[in-house]
Design an enzyme around this catalytic site. Structure first.
Site, PDB file in Angstrom:
ATOM      1  N   HIS A 245       0.808  -1.221   0.000  1.00 53.51           N
ATOM      2  CA  HIS A 245       0.000   0.000   0.000  1.00 53.51           C
ATOM      3  C   HIS A 245       0.846   1.280   0.000  1.00 53.51           C
ATOM      4  CE1 HIS A 245       0.949  -0.107   4.245  1.00 53.51           C
ATOM      5  NE2 HIS A 245       0.420   1.090   4.404  1.00 53.51           N
ATOM      6  N   ASP A 246       1.992   1.265   0.662  1.00 50.80           N
ATOM      7  CA  ASP A 246       2.814   2.481   0.743  1.00 50.80           C
ATOM      8  C   ASP A 246       3.956   2.484  -0.257  1.00 50.80           C
ATOM      9  OD1 ASP A 246       1.582   4.154   2.525  1.00 50.80           O
ATOM     10  OD2 ASP A 246       2.660   3.419   4.299  1.00 50.80           O
ATOM     11  N   LYS A 249       5.700   5.499  -1.737  1.00 45.80           N
ATOM     12  CA  LYS A 249       6.621   6.361  -0.974  1.00 45.80           C
ATOM     13  C   LYS A 249       8.024   6.325  -1.561  1.00 45.80           C
ATOM     14  CE  LYS A 249       4.507   6.713   3.579  1.00 45.80           C
ATOM     15  NZ  LYS A 249       4.597   6.267   4.967  1.00 45.80           N
ATOM     16  N   HIS A 274       1.675   9.915  -2.410  1.00 48.81           N
ATOM     17  CA  HIS A 274       2.248   8.565  -2.471  1.00 48.81           C
ATOM     18  C   HIS A 274       1.243   7.484  -2.896  1.00 48.81           C
ATOM     19  CE1 HIS A 274       0.921   8.113   1.796  1.00 48.81           C
ATOM     20  NE2 HIS A 274       0.867   6.835   1.481  1.00 48.81           N
ATOM     21  N   HIS A 301      -6.020   3.612   0.422  1.00 49.26           N
ATOM     22  CA  HIS A 301      -5.955   3.404   1.871  1.00 49.26           C
ATOM     23  C   HIS A 301      -6.019   4.701   2.674  1.00 49.26           C
ATOM     24  CE1 HIS A 301      -1.610   3.997   1.034  1.00 49.26           C
ATOM     25  NE2 HIS A 301      -1.521   4.400   2.290  1.00 49.26           N
ATOM     26  N   HIS A 302      -5.866   5.871   2.014  1.00 50.97           N
ATOM     27  CA  HIS A 302      -6.038   7.132   2.746  1.00 50.97           C
ATOM     28  C   HIS A 302      -7.371   7.812   2.419  1.00 50.97           C
ATOM     29  CE1 HIS A 302      -2.210   7.348   4.769  1.00 50.97           C
ATOM     30  NE2 HIS A 302      -1.573   7.055   3.651  1.00 50.97           N
ATOM     31  N   ASP A 330      -4.466   0.596   8.951  1.00 49.10           N
ATOM     32  CA  ASP A 330      -3.343   1.516   8.694  1.00 49.10           C
ATOM     33  C   ASP A 330      -3.261   2.560   9.811  1.00 49.10           C
ATOM     34  OD1 ASP A 330      -1.237   2.664   7.192  1.00 49.10           O
ATOM     35  OD2 ASP A 330      -2.612   4.128   6.312  1.00 49.10           O
TER      36      ASP A 330
HETATM   37 FE   LIG Z   1       0.092   5.472   3.275  1.00 53.51          FE
END
Ligand SMILES: [Fe+2]
Length: 439
Positions: A245-246, A249, A274, A301-302, A330
């Site tokens: 998910h990240d 970044k 990101h 996810h955000h 998260d």
């Molecule tokens: Fe994130």
């Protein structure tokens, strides 16, 4: 006087009857073969496949037992699954009837085991079983290599017949091919998994502030998937999305990622981008059909139910359900993990924060599922899934407790044994930090 049987008409009738019987037998034989082939060709999980083959062959040959022994090339052993979750059976590939068939590629049909010197009665003595007849045939793959052997014991109606040998030989080809397919599938799955886990480790290692975050998220997701009874496919999708998910970044400059002071507006914008990079990068990966929507799930996810999230400001149902679940874990992991500027947040505040946002920011279904997480499992995941950090007695006390009950106990301010135990495991970093003057 001629007997009726020798009369030409009777002979012709007799011949026709034999032909009909042969045709019936052939139909039975081919229908059995077709049924077995169809059944095993649908299974790709190696363990389930082996059980299925053993069961189908046992039934097809009307026998009492069937075992598939596979050859382990690395150790030169034959191994088989053992019933009731016992450890697998293993022995040197040079031993016994199975070893003989593996080496010679011959089919061995032994009508009376105790009259054959190759039979080893030791297992019968150990188990109390009485072996009578044994049919053993090689398992040959499509290029004729022997990858193991079939062993069928005790045909119900007497010794195994020539037809049984032919049927087993025919099934052998299909079974060996499917076993190899299952192994190949498992290898592909393993290499895809290790590829995904490596990607997750790269991103976790890049930012020491959130070390282990993606792996912990995947573990929380597995727990919630179990509590919510999600399908195996959704669970896998969720796990992969959690690990990646990240990943976006990677496109955020380190100066921003590691900045201790408050971010400028531009820097914030870059950080908030990101998930867009996550989607772009993941869309370049060829996911199997069952995992096609991983990039969309991971990239959302955000997002928040009321549209206040990013990057697309999606609302409610526009956010994929698995992304709503990911959002909850998260935030939960962020609040329960240490940061350079703070220790773990008080669990009461963490759960209160999620409850306050329930229905507005976070999907209530997933907040409630998280509240059912066992405290023991929560602490294990906090320690990156490491089971050995907690004694088994402590685990037993804490595994009967879920997060909701624990928070209720914490709110009563009564130091029950469970509360004291939890606090010992949840807060050690802060205590250590205080002692070392590092808070
Ligand atoms: Fe994130």
């Amino acid at each position: 006087m001629k007997s009726p049987k020798t009369h030409p008409a009777a002979v012709a009738e007799d011949t026709r009857e034999k032909a009909r019987a042969a045709s019936r037998a052939e139909r039975d034989w081919s229908s059995v073969f077709y049924r077995v082939a169809l059944s095993i060709s649908r299974e790709l999980d190696l363990e389930r496949l082996l059980w299925l083959i053993m069961d189908e062959v046992r039934q097809a040959l009307e026998a009492d037992r069937c075992t598939v022994f596979l050859w382990d090339e690395d150790t030169d052993e034959l191994w088989a699954l053992a019933a009731h979750g016992a450890e697998e059976i293993r022995f040197p590939a040079s031993l016994g009837i199975a070893g003989h068939v593996l080496r010679t590629g011959e089919v061995l049909n032994i009508p009376d085991a105790y009259n054959d010197p190759r039979f080893n009665p030791a297992i019968d003595r150990e188990t109390g079983y009485r072996t009578r007849s044994i049919l053993t045939a090689p398992l040959r793959n499509h290029v004729g290599e022997t990858i193991g052997v079939f062993q069928v014991l005790n045909k119900e109606s007497g010794p195994f017949t020539r037809e049984d040998e032919l049927l087993l030989d025919a099934i052998s080809g299909i079974a060996a091919t499917q076993i190899e397919n299952a192994r190949l599938y498992a290898e592909l799955k393993d290499s895809f998994e290790s590829f995904v886990e490596t990607l997750a480790s790269i991103i976790d290692a890049r930012d020491p502030e959130t070390a282990g975050h993606s792996k912990r998220l995947a573990l929380y997701c597995e727990e919630l998937a179990r509590l919510l009874d999600l399908s195996a496919q959704d669970t896998e999708k969720l796990r992969i999305a959690a690990l990646l998910h990240d990943y976006g970044k990677i496109a955020v400059r380190e100066a921003i990622l590691y900045k201790a002071d408050a971010l400028t507006e531009d820097e914030q914008e870059s950080m908030r981008n990101h998930p867009v990079f996550t989607r772009r990068i993941l869309e370049e990966i060829h996911f199997p059909k069952t995992l096609r929507d991983v990039p969309q799930i991971a990239a959302a996810h955000h997002e928040r139910l009321d549209g206040s999230g990013y990057p697309d400001g999606l609302t409610g149902e526009e956010i994929p359900p698995l992304a709503r679940l990911l959002a909850v874990v998260d935030v939960f992991d962020a609040m329960t993990s240490r940061r350079s500027y703070r220790g773990r947040m008080d669990l009461r505040d963490v759960m209160e924060e999620l409850r306050r946002g329930q229905g507005r920011l976070y999907d209530a279904t997933y907040v409630e599922a998280l509240e059912q997480l066992s405290v023991a499992r929560f602490l294990e995941i906090l320690n990156d899934g490491e089971l050995s950090f907690m004694s088994s007695a402590d685990r037993e006390v804490l595994s009967g407790l879920d997060l909701r009950t624990l928070v209720n106990l914490l709110n009563t301010n009564v130091p029950t044994p469970e509360v004291r135990l939890f606090e010992r495991y949840y807060l050690p970093d802060e205590t250590q930090g205080c002692e070392n003057g590092q808070t």
